[in-house]
Scaffold this motif. Structure first.
Motif, PDB file in Angstrom:
ATOM      1  N   ARG A  79       0.879  -0.944  -0.093  1.00  0.00           N
ATOM      2  CA  ARG A  79      -0.048   0.020  -0.154  1.00  0.00           C
ATOM      3  C   ARG A  79       0.923   1.134  -0.003  1.00  0.00           C
ATOM      4  O   ARG A  79       2.073   1.351   0.732  1.00  0.00           O
ATOM      5  N   ALA A 161      -4.767   4.575  -3.080  1.00  0.00           N
ATOM      6  CA  ALA A 161      -6.136   5.508  -3.056  1.00  0.00           C
ATOM      7  C   ALA A 161      -6.452   6.100  -4.386  1.00  0.00           C
ATOM      8  O   ALA A 161      -5.358   6.881  -5.061  1.00  0.00           O
ATOM      9  N   SER A 237     -13.945   5.892  -3.808  1.00  0.00           N
ATOM     10  CA  SER A 237     -13.248   5.103  -3.113  1.00  0.00           C
ATOM     11  C   SER A 237     -12.733   3.815  -3.696  1.00  0.00           C
ATOM     12  O   SER A 237     -13.724   3.518  -4.581  1.00  0.00           O
ATOM     13  N   ASP A 239     -11.294   1.234  -1.631  1.00  0.00           N
ATOM     14  CA  ASP A 239     -11.169   0.576  -0.152  1.00  0.00           C
ATOM     15  C   ASP A 239      -9.535   0.672   0.160  1.00  0.00           C
ATOM     16  O   ASP A 239      -9.160  -0.180   1.076  1.00  0.00           O
ATOM     17  N   ILE A 241      -6.719   3.085   1.948  1.00  0.00           N
ATOM     18  CA  ILE A 241      -6.565   4.563   2.834  1.00  0.00           C
ATOM     19  C   ILE A 241      -5.615   5.236   1.863  1.00  0.00           C
ATOM     20  O   ILE A 241      -4.316   4.691   1.910  1.00  0.00           O
ATOM     21  N   THR A 245      -4.852   9.526   5.178  1.00  0.00           N
ATOM     22  CA  THR A 245      -5.594   8.551   6.126  1.00  0.00           C
ATOM     23  C   THR A 245      -6.815   8.495   5.997  1.00  0.00           C
ATOM     24  O   THR A 245      -7.717   7.978   7.002  1.00  0.00           O
ATOM     25  N   VAL A 246      -7.541   8.935   4.912  1.00  0.00           N
ATOM     26  CA  VAL A 246      -9.043   8.446   4.609  1.00  0.00           C
ATOM     27  C   VAL A 246      -9.182   7.727   3.528  1.00  0.00           C
ATOM     28  O   VAL A 246      -8.358   7.791   2.699  1.00  0.00           O
ATOM     29  N   THR A 247     -10.530   7.264   3.705  1.00  0.00           N
ATOM     30  CA  THR A 247     -10.868   6.167   2.251  1.00  0.00           C
ATOM     31  C   THR A 247     -11.226   6.779   0.966  1.00  0.00           C
ATOM     32  O   THR A 247     -10.979   6.884   0.038  1.00  0.00           O
TER      33      THR A 247
END
Length: 395
Positions: A79, A161, A237, A239, A241, A245-247
């Motif tokens: 990630r 993301a 989105s 899924d 992050i 720090t948000v989806t």
């Protein structure tokens, strides 16, 4: 090992014969430390003991194994934002390799190198970014023999993301606008939320769009109105992050629609209309400036004529005060012209009213222009000075 045994050579010397034999070998790495012996026996002397000499092989050789990368395997998802720690080790060789190069293309990495028995290990770590997707991490080493040519590589696979862009496409002919929300990320499986319409920070409504390949969510407004203006936002989105720090990742745009104010206009005519309007405005400015210039010129000419008339007026000189009285009458007989501005000509007022009032200055009219005021002031000063001289002469 490859060997080459030479022939026996005999040399006649003073004390007998000397015998020699040569041996040429090409040793392999695993023969390092082996012993090579030379044994000589004189068969002419019964029961003689053989003479034996030996040497140990001390070889220089490069490692035979490829560099081994640990901590990551090609194709394993990692990630964006995570820290990746990988290592590369090379075993064997005499001496050991002097340097290991573990490099990941585009990564801002930090590395250290250590030795453990017959192995050299290089550690490196870095923060994973989306630009590293499909980039290669390679490991190679340097040996003193310059014969170590082996290398290993792994390919990074980065999940990140979505990055979201929101743009508009106006179609004036049909009075429609398309708001296009487009996403790019990995994995490319996106979840789009409804469009949000806001005005000056206040949420007004939510609008449903339509999916378009490959990864677009489109809202069409037709016909658009001025009330459709404001800020539009879409959320996407996959899924994963993000670095924030948000989806859900957001895209927004401010739109100014003038559907209620302006009719549909052929876009090709806009430059022509603008040019004609500019020319008309310039012509109006020129005409107004010309009219103002001529009015001011006419007014100044009239004021100059009045001034010249006053300066050219003959004043008879006498010693008994006639000059003073004549000058006073001349001032009071000045004709002042006022521009009424209504097209009915100019009104002429006679200022000679000193016989009707005990105060000779009571009915003097104030000129309408600064130049006329200056003329009256100058002539009044002249009149007063002459009267003073006359009184002084009498005394």
């Amino acid at each position: 090992m490859t060997t080459n045994v030479g022939s026996i050579e005999t040399v006649d010397v003073d004390q007998g014969f000397a015998f020699s034999q040569s041996l040429q070998i090409t040793p392999a790495w695993y023969q390092d430390g082996d012993v090579i012996k030379c044994e000589v026996t004189n068969t002419e002397i019964p029961n003689s003991n053989p003479v034996i000499t030996s040497i140990n092989l001390d070889l220089l050789f490069a490692p035979i194994s490829v560099p081994e990368i640990n901590g990551y395997t090609s194709g394993t998802p990692v990630r964006e934002g995570d820290f990746l720690n990988i290592s590369c080790q090379v075993t064997g060789g005499k001496p050991l390799v002097s340097n290991i190069k573990l490099v990941c293309d585009g990564a801002d990495s930090t590395s250290i190198q250590i030795k453990e028995q017959d192995t050299v290990i290089s550690y490196t770590w870095f923060r994973v970014l989306r630009i590293l997707h499909d980039k290669v991490c390679g490991c190679s080493a340097v040996h003193v023999t310059n014969k170590y040519k082996l290398a290993s590589v792994v390919t990074l696979f980065v999940n990140y993301a979505p990055s979201v862009t929101l743009r508009t496409e106006f179609r004036r002919q049909t009075r429609s606008v398309r708001l296009i929300c487009e996403a790019r990320g990995r994995p490319a499986v996106f979840h789009f939320s409804r469009f949000t319409h806001s005005w000056r920070g206040r949420r007004i409504r939510e609008l449903t769009g339509e999916l378009e390949p490959p990864h677009k969510y489109v809202l069409t407004i037709q016909p658009y109105r001025y009330s459709d203006s404001g800020s539009y936002q879409c959320a996407v989105s996959n899924d994963i992050i993000g670095l924030n720090t948000v989806t859900q990742q957001l895209g927004s745009i401010s739109v100014n629609m003038e559907g209620d104010l302006l009719p549909a206009v052929n876009e090709h005519l806009i430059p022509i209309v603008a040019g004609v309007a500019g020319a008309l405005i310039l012509l109006m400015v020129v005409v107004v400036a010309f009219v103002v210039y001529n009015l001011r010129k006419t007014r100044i000419a009239k004021e100059e004529d009045t001034y010249m008339h006053l300066n050219n007026t003959e004043r008879p000189a006498n010693s008994d005060g006639g000059e003073c009285e004549h000058s006073y009458e001349t001032i009071n007989n000045i004709t002042v012209q006022e521009n009424r501005g209504e097209g009915d000509g100019q009104a002429v007022e006679d200022m000679n009213s000193h016989n009707q009032s005990p105060n000779p200055y009571q009915n003097i009219q104030i000129p309408v222009s600064v130049l006329q005021i200056r003329i009256m002031t100058a002539n009044l000063a002249t009149f007063i000075n002459r009267c003073r001289q006359h009184v002084k002469y009498i005394h």
